[in-house]
Scaffold this motif. Structure first.
Motif, PDB file in Angstrom:
ATOM      1  N   VAL A  71      15.342  15.779 -73.301  1.00 24.97           N
ATOM      2  CA  VAL A  71      15.674  16.439 -72.045  1.00 24.97           C
ATOM      3  C   VAL A  71      16.801  17.456 -72.249  1.00 24.97           C
ATOM      4  O   VAL A  71      16.725  18.598 -71.768  1.00 24.97           O
ATOM      5  N   CYS A  72      17.836  17.072 -72.983  1.00 21.57           N
ATOM      6  CA  CYS A  72      18.957  17.989 -73.221  1.00 21.57           C
ATOM      7  C   CYS A  72      18.513  19.213 -74.010  1.00 21.57           C
ATOM      8  O   CYS A  72      18.941  20.336 -73.726  1.00 21.57           O
ATOM      9  N   SER A  73      17.650  19.018 -74.997  1.00 25.49           N
ATOM     10  CA  SER A  73      17.198  20.149 -75.808  1.00 25.49           C
ATOM     11  C   SER A  73      16.360  21.114 -74.972  1.00 25.49           C
ATOM     12  O   SER A  73      16.455  22.338 -75.136  1.00 25.49           O
ATOM     13  N   VAL A  74      15.551  20.580 -74.072  1.00 27.81           N
ATOM     14  CA  VAL A  74      14.733  21.422 -73.201  1.00 27.81           C
ATOM     15  C   VAL A  74      15.628  22.219 -72.247  1.00 27.81           C
ATOM     16  O   VAL A  74      15.433  23.428 -72.043  1.00 27.81           O
ATOM     17  N   ILE A  75      16.606  21.562 -71.659  1.00 25.99           N
ATOM     18  CA  ILE A  75      17.539  22.262 -70.768  1.00 25.99           C
ATOM     19  C   ILE A  75      18.254  23.370 -71.527  1.00 25.99           C
ATOM     20  O   ILE A  75      18.392  24.503 -71.034  1.00 25.99           O
ATOM     21  N   ASN A  76      18.711  23.076 -72.724  1.00 27.08           N
ATOM     22  CA  ASN A  76      19.454  24.060 -73.506  1.00 27.08           C
ATOM     23  C   ASN A  76      18.585  25.263 -73.889  1.00 27.08           C
ATOM     24  O   ASN A  76      19.056  26.406 -73.869  1.00 27.08           O
ATOM     25  N   ARG A  77      17.318  25.034 -74.248  1.00 25.32           N
ATOM     26  CA  ARG A  77      16.446  26.154 -74.589  1.00 25.32           C
ATOM     27  C   ARG A  77      16.144  27.011 -73.370  1.00 25.32           C
ATOM     28  O   ARG A  77      16.041  28.240 -73.467  1.00 25.32           O
ATOM     29  N   GLU A  97      14.247  35.078 -63.464  1.00 27.37           N
ATOM     30  CA  GLU A  97      12.809  34.945 -63.704  1.00 27.37           C
ATOM     31  C   GLU A  97      12.543  34.279 -65.051  1.00 27.37           C
ATOM     32  O   GLU A  97      11.678  33.400 -65.164  1.00 27.37           O
ATOM     33  N   ARG A  98      13.272  34.720 -66.075  1.00 22.53           N
ATOM     34  CA  ARG A  98      13.075  34.142 -67.406  1.00 22.53           C
ATOM     35  C   ARG A  98      13.393  32.650 -67.386  1.00 22.53           C
ATOM     36  O   ARG A  98      12.693  31.855 -68.020  1.00 22.53           O
ATOM     37  N   PHE A  99      14.441  32.265 -66.673  1.00 19.42           N
ATOM     38  CA  PHE A  99      14.805  30.855 -66.574  1.00 19.42           C
ATOM     39  C   PHE A  99      13.660  30.050 -65.952  1.00 19.42           C
ATOM     40  O   PHE A  99      13.259  29.008 -66.478  1.00 19.42           O
ATOM     41  N   VAL A 100      13.143  30.519 -64.836  1.00 22.90           N
ATOM     42  CA  VAL A 100      12.105  29.778 -64.120  1.00 22.90           C
ATOM     43  C   VAL A 100      10.826  29.667 -64.949  1.00 22.90           C
ATOM     44  O   VAL A 100      10.237  28.585 -65.071  1.00 22.90           O
ATOM     45  N   HIS A 101      10.381  30.763 -65.557  1.00 23.11           N
ATOM     46  CA  HIS A 101       9.146  30.725 -66.330  1.00 23.11           C
ATOM     47  C   HIS A 101       9.307  29.898 -67.606  1.00 23.11           C
ATOM     48  O   HIS A 101       8.382  29.184 -68.016  1.00 23.11           O
ATOM     49  N   ARG A 130      23.496  19.376 -68.001  1.00 25.12           N
ATOM     50  CA  ARG A 130      23.148  19.603 -66.600  1.00 25.12           C
ATOM     51  C   ARG A 130      24.187  20.493 -65.911  1.00 25.12           C
ATOM     52  O   ARG A 130      23.834  21.434 -65.190  1.00 25.12           O
ATOM     53  N   GLU A 131      25.473  20.216 -66.153  1.00 24.26           N
ATOM     54  CA  GLU A 131      26.523  21.013 -65.525  1.00 24.26           C
ATOM     55  C   GLU A 131      26.514  22.453 -66.021  1.00 24.26           C
ATOM     56  O   GLU A 131      26.706  23.393 -65.253  1.00 24.26           O
ATOM     57  N   ARG A 132      26.265  22.623 -67.328  1.00 27.84           N
ATOM     58  CA  ARG A 132      26.196  23.977 -67.869  1.00 27.84           C
ATOM     59  C   ARG A 132      25.012  24.738 -67.278  1.00 27.84           C
ATOM     60  O   ARG A 132      25.105  25.932 -66.973  1.00 27.84           O
ATOM     61  N   CYS A 133      23.896  24.043 -67.105  1.00 26.27           N
ATOM     62  CA  CYS A 133      22.714  24.669 -66.522  1.00 26.27           C
ATOM     63  C   CYS A 133      22.972  25.097 -65.088  1.00 26.27           C
ATOM     64  O   CYS A 133      22.680  26.237 -64.697  1.00 26.27           O
ATOM     65  N   GLU A 134      23.530  24.215 -64.298  1.00 25.52           N
ATOM     66  CA  GLU A 134      23.817  24.537 -62.899  1.00 25.52           C
ATOM     67  C   GLU A 134      24.799  25.699 -62.795  1.00 25.52           C
ATOM     68  O   GLU A 134      24.641  26.594 -61.956  1.00 25.52           O
ATOM     69  N   SER A 135      25.808  25.698 -63.676  1.00 23.24           N
ATOM     70  CA  SER A 135      26.799  26.769 -63.665  1.00 23.24           C
ATOM     71  C   SER A 135      26.166  28.107 -64.036  1.00 23.24           C
ATOM     72  O   SER A 135      26.431  29.132 -63.405  1.00 23.24           O
ATOM     73  N   LEU A 136      25.316  28.099 -65.060  1.00 26.10           N
ATOM     74  CA  LEU A 136      24.674  29.331 -65.499  1.00 26.10           C
ATOM     75  C   LEU A 136      23.752  29.893 -64.427  1.00 26.10           C
ATOM     76  O   LEU A 136      23.823  31.092 -64.100  1.00 26.10           O
ATOM     77  N   VAL A 137      22.886  29.049 -63.867  1.00 22.31           N
ATOM     78  CA  VAL A 137      21.951  29.526 -62.847  1.00 22.31           C
ATOM     79  C   VAL A 137      22.711  30.002 -61.617  1.00 22.31           C
ATOM     80  O   VAL A 137      22.374  31.035 -61.021  1.00 22.31           O
ATOM     81  N   GLY A 138      23.769  29.275 -61.244  1.00 23.92           N
ATOM     82  CA  GLY A 138      24.589  29.699 -60.111  1.00 23.92           C
ATOM     83  C   GLY A 138      25.226  31.055 -60.350  1.00 23.92           C
ATOM     84  O   GLY A 138      25.245  31.918 -59.459  1.00 23.92           O
ATOM     85  N   ALA A 139      25.732  31.276 -61.560  1.00 23.69           N
ATOM     86  CA  ALA A 139      26.373  32.558 -61.888  1.00 23.69           C
ATOM     87  C   ALA A 139      25.354  33.696 -61.878  1.00 23.69           C
ATOM     88  O   ALA A 139      25.635  34.809 -61.398  1.00 23.69           O
ATOM     89  N   ILE A 140      24.158  33.427 -62.411  1.00 26.35           N
ATOM     90  CA  ILE A 140      23.110  34.454 -62.412  1.00 26.35           C
ATOM     91  C   ILE A 140      22.700  34.797 -60.984  1.00 26.35           C
ATOM     92  O   ILE A 140      22.527  35.971 -60.628  1.00 26.35           O
ATOM     93  N   MET A 141      22.552  33.773 -60.144  1.00 21.92           N
ATOM     94  CA  MET A 141      22.168  34.017 -58.753  1.00 21.92           C
ATOM     95  C   MET A 141      23.254  34.783 -58.011  1.00 21.92           C
ATOM     96  O   MET A 141      22.958  35.697 -57.233  1.00 21.92           O
ATOM     97  N   ASP A 142      24.519  34.441 -58.243  1.00 26.26           N
ATOM     98  CA  ASP A 142      25.625  35.172 -57.589  1.00 26.26           C
ATOM     99  C   ASP A 142      25.613  36.633 -58.016  1.00 26.26           C
ATOM    100  O   ASP A 142      25.843  37.544 -57.197  1.00 26.26           O
ATOM    101  N   ARG A 143      25.344  36.868 -59.292  1.00 29.11           N
ATOM    102  CA  ARG A 143      25.307  38.242 -59.805  1.00 29.11           C
ATOM    103  C   ARG A 143      24.142  39.010 -59.197  1.00 29.11           C
ATOM    104  O   ARG A 143      24.274  40.195 -58.847  1.00 29.11           O
ATOM    105  N   ALA A 144      22.998  38.340 -59.061  1.00 32.14           N
ATOM    106  CA  ALA A 144      21.835  38.995 -58.460  1.00 32.14           C
ATOM    107  C   ALA A 144      22.083  39.295 -56.986  1.00 32.14           C
ATOM    108  O   ALA A 144      21.658  40.346 -56.475  1.00 32.14           O
TER     109      ALA A 144
END
Length: 214
Positions: A71-77, A97-101, A130-144
């Motif tokens: 699970v961690c390796s999948v999240i990280n990739r 988009e890249r994250f979701v696909h 999990r925390e790194r993922c949430e932080s990254l997606v949140g930052a990308i969404m804020d930037r968008a």
């Protein structure tokens, strides 16, 4: 007098070999967890990985440790794909988009439910990913949002739950029609996230905290 030389001790396997074995185990486990669910025998995972049973247990003392690593390796990739898109183009919505696909290709929707049933959800390794993922997606969404690309009435939880629901079927089940159309339907969802919004969404934006409390 003839000198007898002692046979040199066998040199330990290079660290690179050990890492490759570990990667093969994780890859095989991911494939088999998706195909058959989390209860697939570890001996079968070892066979697909092309390693001995002892190698699996040397790297992962129990099933929980292996599931957690998968699970961690999948999240990280998945995060790496989003970060690469952002670096290459500077386009925050394209990174989203890249994250979701990529999440769909990695079968996050099939693997992450294992966390709730297989092992400690509060394990430090899992929490860090999990925390790194949430932080990254949140930052990308804020930037968008700041760039006027993403509608303002959505949050990270909206993206996560919609991507999971629109993605492929649960582990151990087959659905060819879903596999064929998953990226088409995900793109429809992503297009609906673009600003300006065409409609008013009912209810409030879904945060990750909302998901954790659900």
């Amino acid at each position: 007098m003839q000198t007898v030389t002692r046979e040199a001790r066998k040199a330990p396997r290079p660290r690179a070999d050990a890492l490759r074995n570990r990667e093969r185990i994780v890859t095989a486990a991911r494939e088999m967890f998706v195909e058959f669910g989390p209860d697939v025998p570890l001996d079968e995972i070892a066979r697909r990985a092309g390693v001995g049973n002892a190698t699996v247990y040397r790297n992962f003392p129990d099933r929980d440790a292996l599931v957690r690593e998968v699970v961690c390796s999948v999240i990280n990739r998945t995060m790496a794909a989003a970060e690469l898109a952002l670096t290459q183009t500077g386009d925050a919505f394209e990174a989203l988009e890249r994250f979701v696909h990529t999440a769909a290709d990695e079968r996050i929707s099939a693997l992450c439910p294992m966390v709730q049933s297989a092992f400690d959800q509060n394990h430090p390794d899992l929490e860090a990913s999990r925390e790194r993922c949430e932080s990254l997606v949140g930052a990308i969404m804020d930037r968008a949002k700041a760039a006027g690309q993403l509608r303002s009435d959505v949050d990270v939880g909206d993206v996560m739950i919609a991507a999971a629901q629109l993605s492929r079927p649960p582990a151990g089940t087959g659905c060819d029609i879903a596999d064929r159309y998953v990226h088409r339907h995900l793109q429809l969802f992503l297009d609906g996230l673009r600003a300006p919004a065409r409609s008013v969404l009912p209810g409030a934006a879904l945060t990750m905290e909302d998901l954790r409390q659900a």
